[in-house]
Design a protein around this motif. Structure first.
Motif, PDB file in Angstrom:
ATOM      1  N   ILE A 101      38.407  38.505  54.349  1.00 50.74           N
ATOM      2  CA  ILE A 101      38.701  39.829  53.791  1.00 50.74           C
ATOM      3  C   ILE A 101      40.203  40.019  53.642  1.00 50.74           C
ATOM      4  O   ILE A 101      40.685  40.541  52.626  1.00 50.74           O
ATOM      5  N   GLY A 102      40.968  39.580  54.641  1.00 49.14           N
ATOM      6  CA  GLY A 102      42.422  39.705  54.563  1.00 49.14           C
ATOM      7  C   GLY A 102      43.012  38.887  53.422  1.00 49.14           C
ATOM      8  O   GLY A 102      43.905  39.351  52.700  1.00 49.14           O
ATOM      9  N   ARG A 103      42.524  37.652  53.245  1.00 49.93           N
ATOM     10  CA  ARG A 103      43.034  36.824  52.145  1.00 49.93           C
ATOM     11  C   ARG A 103      42.676  37.430  50.788  1.00 49.93           C
ATOM     12  O   ARG A 103      43.481  37.400  49.841  1.00 49.93           O
ATOM     13  N   ALA A 104      41.457  37.980  50.684  1.00 50.50           N
ATOM     14  CA  ALA A 104      41.059  38.621  49.423  1.00 50.50           C
ATOM     15  C   ALA A 104      41.955  39.825  49.128  1.00 50.50           C
ATOM     16  O   ALA A 104      42.339  40.061  47.973  1.00 50.50           O
ATOM     17  N   ARG A 105      42.326  40.560  50.144  1.00 47.96           N
ATOM     18  CA  ARG A 105      43.206  41.714  49.939  1.00 47.96           C
ATOM     19  C   ARG A 105      44.593  41.249  49.493  1.00 47.96           C
ATOM     20  O   ARG A 105      45.217  41.872  48.623  1.00 47.96           O
ATOM     21  N   ASP A 106      45.097  40.173  50.105  1.00 49.75           N
ATOM     22  CA  ASP A 106      46.424  39.668  49.737  1.00 49.75           C
ATOM     23  C   ASP A 106      46.470  39.193  48.286  1.00 49.75           C
ATOM     24  O   ASP A 106      47.530  39.261  47.644  1.00 49.75           O
ATOM     25  N   HIS A 107      45.341  38.723  47.742  1.00 50.21           N
ATOM     26  CA  HIS A 107      45.301  38.225  46.363  1.00 50.21           C
ATOM     27  C   HIS A 107      44.701  39.253  45.398  1.00 50.21           C
ATOM     28  O   HIS A 107      44.320  38.905  44.268  1.00 50.21           O
ATOM     29  N   ASP A 108      44.617  40.515  45.852  1.00 50.17           N
ATOM     30  CA  ASP A 108      44.089  41.612  45.014  1.00 50.17           C
ATOM     31  C   ASP A 108      42.671  41.322  44.530  1.00 50.17           C
ATOM     32  O   ASP A 108      42.290  41.701  43.408  1.00 50.17           O
ATOM     33  N   GLU A 109      41.889  40.658  45.361  1.00 46.94           N
ATOM     34  CA  GLU A 109      40.505  40.363  45.007  1.00 46.94           C
ATOM     35  C   GLU A 109      39.508  41.225  45.773  1.00 46.94           C
ATOM     36  O   GLU A 109      38.302  41.073  45.613  1.00 46.94           O
ATOM     37  N   LEU A 110      40.011  42.137  46.598  1.00 49.40           N
ATOM     38  CA  LEU A 110      39.133  43.016  47.360  1.00 49.40           C
ATOM     39  C   LEU A 110      38.821  44.246  46.514  1.00 49.40           C
ATOM     40  O   LEU A 110      39.472  45.289  46.607  1.00 49.40           O
ATOM     41  N   THR A 111      37.823  44.121  45.662  1.00 45.96           N
ATOM     42  CA  THR A 111      37.480  45.187  44.722  1.00 45.96           C
ATOM     43  C   THR A 111      35.971  45.414  44.732  1.00 45.96           C
ATOM     44  O   THR A 111      35.192  44.599  45.252  1.00 45.96           O
ATOM     45  N   GLY A 112      35.579  46.527  44.131  1.00 49.91           N
ATOM     46  CA  GLY A 112      34.156  46.815  43.956  1.00 49.91           C
ATOM     47  C   GLY A 112      33.402  46.962  45.271  1.00 49.91           C
ATOM     48  O   GLY A 112      33.904  47.465  46.278  1.00 49.91           O
ATOM     49  N   GLY A 113      32.154  46.478  45.239  1.00 45.66           N
ATOM     50  CA  GLY A 113      31.308  46.562  46.423  1.00 45.66           C
ATOM     51  C   GLY A 113      31.832  45.738  47.587  1.00 45.66           C
ATOM     52  O   GLY A 113      31.665  46.110  48.753  1.00 45.66           O
ATOM     53  N   PHE A 114      32.480  44.618  47.278  1.00 47.61           N
ATOM     54  CA  PHE A 114      33.044  43.771  48.328  1.00 47.61           C
ATOM     55  C   PHE A 114      34.112  44.539  49.109  1.00 47.61           C
ATOM     56  O   PHE A 114      34.237  44.395  50.331  1.00 47.61           O
ATOM     57  N   LYS A 115      34.879  45.385  48.423  1.00 51.22           N
ATOM     58  CA  LYS A 115      35.905  46.184  49.085  1.00 51.22           C
ATOM     59  C   LYS A 115      35.269  47.171  50.061  1.00 51.22           C
ATOM     60  O   LYS A 115      35.738  47.321  51.197  1.00 51.22           O
TER      61      LYS A 115
END
Length: 227
Positions: A101-115
């Motif tokens: 989750i932290g890596r996804a946030r750093d790459h701006d990939e934490l969006t939608g339902g996953f966020k």
């Protein structure tokens, strides 16, 4: 004459009886006083014995109460420790998910339902007492950090975490995982070199200032001469 003689004969006996009763009464008073004194002494000893027993029972009760309080504190402490161990064992298995989750946030990939799922999970683990630690610029602490990379830098004065490769996690004072970091140390001899550079710079500034002052004075003298 016979009756008077009889009356006179009875009077000494009556007086003698009264005297004996008086002697008995007089003798009974010291005996009663002695008996009363013995009863008083016995009562005093009984009261002292009762007070001693009361003090012993009070001390026993206080000791039992103190032991019970210590037992309650020990049970509560053990209960908290067991809970922390159980929670830590569960959360330790969730750390890889939190890393993703932290890596996804750093790459701006934490969006939608996953966020939403990621933020909900982070909220739940925070309520369970999980705390994240490890920030860039912190002084390296071997009890909190695990150094995976090492370098030298003129920008630091002590061993410093210059990059957080993986954040650390803890529950209370219990470290679940240390923060994995890249550290930088001051360059060998960097402090002395810096001091020498500063001294040379000051010397150059002073020499330049003296040169400028000398030039200004010469210009002034020339101007005065021309006048």
């Amino acid at each position: 004459m016979t009756e008077e003689t009889r009356g006179n004969t009875e009077e000494p006996g009556a007086a003698s009886g009264k005297t004996a009763k008086g002697r008995d009464a007089a003798g009974a008073k010291p005996a009663a006083a002695a008996a009363a004194a013995e009863e008083t002494e016995a009562g005093t000893e009984s009261v002292a014995d009762l007070r001693k027993q009361l003090a012993e029972r009070t001390a026993d009760l206080q000791r039992l109460q103190a032991e019970y309080q210590n037992y309650r504190k020990r049970v509560e402490r053990d209960r908290v420790t067991v809970r922390e161990i159980a929670v830590a064992a569960i959360l330790e298995n969730l750390l890889p998910v939190l890393d993703d989750i932290g890596r996804a946030r750093d790459h701006d990939e934490l969006t939608g339902g996953f966020k939403s799922v990621g933020e909900s999970l982070e909220t739940v683990v925070a309520k369970l007492g999980l705390q994240q630690f490890g920030k860039q610029g912190e002084v390296f602490d071997p009890q909190l950090h695990e150094a995976l990379m090492h370098s030298y830098s003129p920008d630091v004065e002590e061993t410093t975490c210059v990059q957080i490769l993986q954040p650390g996690y803890k529950i209370g004072d219990r470290i679940i995982r240390p923060a994995r970091v890249a550290v930088a140390e001051p360059e060998p001899g960097g402090s002395s070199s810096t001091s020498e550079e500063k001294s040379e710079a000051k010397g150059e500034d002073a020499a330049e200032g003296a040169k400028d002052a000398k030039s200004a004075k010469a210009s002034k003298d020339k101007s005065d001469t021309e006048k």
